[in-house]
Enzyme design. Structure first.
Site, PDB file in Angstrom:
ATOM      1  N   ARG A  58       0.846  -1.203   0.000  1.00 57.44           N
ATOM      2  CA  ARG A  58       0.000   0.000   0.000  1.00 57.44           C
ATOM      3  C   ARG A  58       0.884   1.257   0.000  1.00 57.44           C
ATOM      4  O   ARG A  58       0.563   2.264  -0.607  1.00 57.44           O
ATOM      5  CB  ARG A  58      -0.955   0.012   1.209  1.00 57.44           C
ATOM      6  N   TYR A 110     -16.973  17.145 -13.795  1.00 56.88           N
ATOM      7  CA  TYR A 110     -17.528  15.789 -13.883  1.00 56.88           C
ATOM      8  C   TYR A 110     -18.542  15.587 -12.744  1.00 56.88           C
ATOM      9  O   TYR A 110     -18.275  15.967 -11.595  1.00 56.88           O
ATOM     10  CB  TYR A 110     -16.377  14.781 -13.805  1.00 56.88           C
ATOM     11  N   ASP A 182      -7.714  19.585 -13.016  1.00 58.02           N
ATOM     12  CA  ASP A 182      -7.996  18.237 -13.508  1.00 58.02           C
ATOM     13  C   ASP A 182      -7.678  18.253 -15.008  1.00 58.02           C
ATOM     14  O   ASP A 182      -8.386  18.890 -15.792  1.00 58.02           O
ATOM     15  CB  ASP A 182      -9.472  17.895 -13.245  1.00 58.02           C
ATOM     16  N   LYS A 207      -8.826   7.260 -18.450  1.00 56.38           N
ATOM     17  CA  LYS A 207      -9.169   7.843 -19.741  1.00 56.38           C
ATOM     18  C   LYS A 207      -7.981   7.769 -20.712  1.00 56.38           C
ATOM     19  O   LYS A 207      -7.478   6.690 -20.974  1.00 56.38           O
ATOM     20  CB  LYS A 207      -9.675   9.269 -19.516  1.00 56.38           C
TER      21      LYS A 207
END
Ligand code: P1T
Length: 409
Positions: A58, A110, A182, A207
């Site tokens: 992690r 978004y 972003d 994306k």
């Protein structure tokens, strides 16, 4: 001895060279050319207090680290962090804030980002003001003494509005507020917000960066070491990290980012021009059209215009339904940025979390359709749209005939 990709002069290499090499030296112990998938949860330590730089996956994983270093380099920065999704990346950045802090947000973001801010983070007494980020006065006027962050997308999702990143960065620097951009739609190939003065860049790597619609992922990039340490702390503390296989796929995708984006853009430009001249189309949104209100800004802060085109079809929801239900190549699905073309109805899909009374005045109307233009042959994509728009023309003709009063027939 294997050749090392010198870290001293790495920023001297071109974009695609860095996409292929940065952080991805051949494995020193096996010679593996491609960064392996380190599918392990933990790392054996040499002795108490001594390890090889990795303890628990992690916190650190070599496959993830390769991706983080590569993405940082593509944004022209020193530090990168990968996250389990784009929204996980957004969430980690917002972890920087304290209860009572205020964020100025570009209004057409978004829908999932809006939902995170309004339905999750407001509970922790964070406050958000939504403004049209293409209006610098609106940005400036929304700032309060509690404002700690300005959050923008440019181009925005789904209306492809631009914010003047350089000018907003100037406002933020004067007020000692952080600016986060972003950069999912533009990608570092077409736009590098940190070079324009932003403090943090986030991505949905789902994306264009991965580019093949086969992973969910996110990233955060910055150049300030102290800021990076804080973000790294939150990445590890909240734990929303991507698995090594997804990092491997993102690294594989990013190698062809420039090639793909050039094709995405070429096809998107052809489609935007075609739609602009179609009688069934009310409005087209694409920053590469000279008719886009911020075409000059697009040319000055971006090296290309991207692969997403949005348009409003005449006839509202019914016409939009006809279009999205009848394309063959454009697949009806959320998401964007993959090699396969997608079509989406923002009002009922990606932007459904935004209430109708909020989204409609922004332009996210029932007739709005968003295309993620893939890299298929442009003539095939154009034919697909030609066909569905002809169905709308027939529909309009039938409706107008059925409305002709009997006496006039
Ligand atoms: O889906 P995820 O990887 O969590 O990314 C969220 C996100 C963040 N920022 C922008 C600009 C985005 O477009 C997205 C995700 N967007 C879609 C799924 C979509 O279809 O628009």
């Amino acid at each position: 001895m294997s050749k090392q990709f010198s870290t001293q002069n790495k920023q001297d290499y071109g974009f695609t060279t860095r996409a292929i090499h940065q952080g991805q030296e051949a494995c020193p112990s096996t010679g593996s050319l491609i960064t392996p998938i380190y599918q392990t949860s933990t790392f054996v330590q040499d002795e108490l207090g001594k390890n090889k730089g990795y303890q628990y996956a992690r916190s650190h994983n070599p496959t993830r680290q390769a991706l983080e270093e590569c993405l940082a380099s593509l944004e022209g920065a020193r530090f990168g962090l990968a996250a389990a999704s784009g929204l996980a990346a957004v969430s980690i950045v917002l972890d920087l804030l304290q209860a009572g802090d205020h964020v100025v947000v570009g209004e057409d973001v978004y829908g999932g980002v809006y939902r995170l801010f309004e339905r999750v983070l407001r509970k922790f007494n964070l406050n958000f003001t939504y403004i049209d980020a293409s209006n610098l006065e609106a940005v400036e006027n929304a700032i309060t003494p509690e404002t700690k962050l300005v959050w923008i997308e440019s181009p925005t999702n789904p209306l492809l509005k631009l914010a003047d990143i350089r000018a907003i960065a100037g406002i933020c620097q004067r007020r000692r507020i952080r600016l986060c951009v972003d950069n999912t739609f533009a990608t570092p190939y077409f736009q590098r917000p940190l070079e324009l003065g932003a403090d943090i860049v986030v991505h949905s790597t789902t994306k264009y960066l991965s580019g093949h619609s086969d992973i969910i992922g996110g990233a955060i990039i910055c150049d300030d070491e102290e800021l990076f340490s804080e973000l790294k702390f939150f990445q590890n503390a909240s734990g929303a990290v991507p698995g090594p296989f997804d990092c491997f796929l993102a690294l594989r995708g990013v190698k062809t980012l420039a090639l793909r984006l050039r094709e995405h853009e070429r096809n998107a430009t052809a489609i935007a021009r075609y739609l602009e001249n179609h009688s069934q189309v009310e409005k087209v949104y694409f920053p590469g059209l000279p008719s886009h209100p911020q075409f000059d800004l697009a040319k000055s802060q971006m090296a290309g215009f991207g692969g997403v085109v949005a348009f409003v079809v005449k006839g509202g929801l019914e016409a939009a339904r006809t279009v999205v239900n009848n394309t063959s190549l454009f697949q009806l699905a959320e998401s964007l940025g993959g090699v396969k073309s997608l079509i989406c109805h923002p009002a009922t899909m990606t932007h459904a979390p935004i209430p109708k009374e909020v989204r409609e005045p922004l332009g996210i109307v029932d007739g709005l359709i968003r295309l993620s233009v893939g890299i298929e042959e442009s003539k095939d994509l154009l034919a697909d749209l030609e066909f569905v728009l002809s169905l709308c023309s027939n529909q309009t003709q039938q409706e107008s005939q059925s409305q002709v009063p009997v006496a006039a027939q």
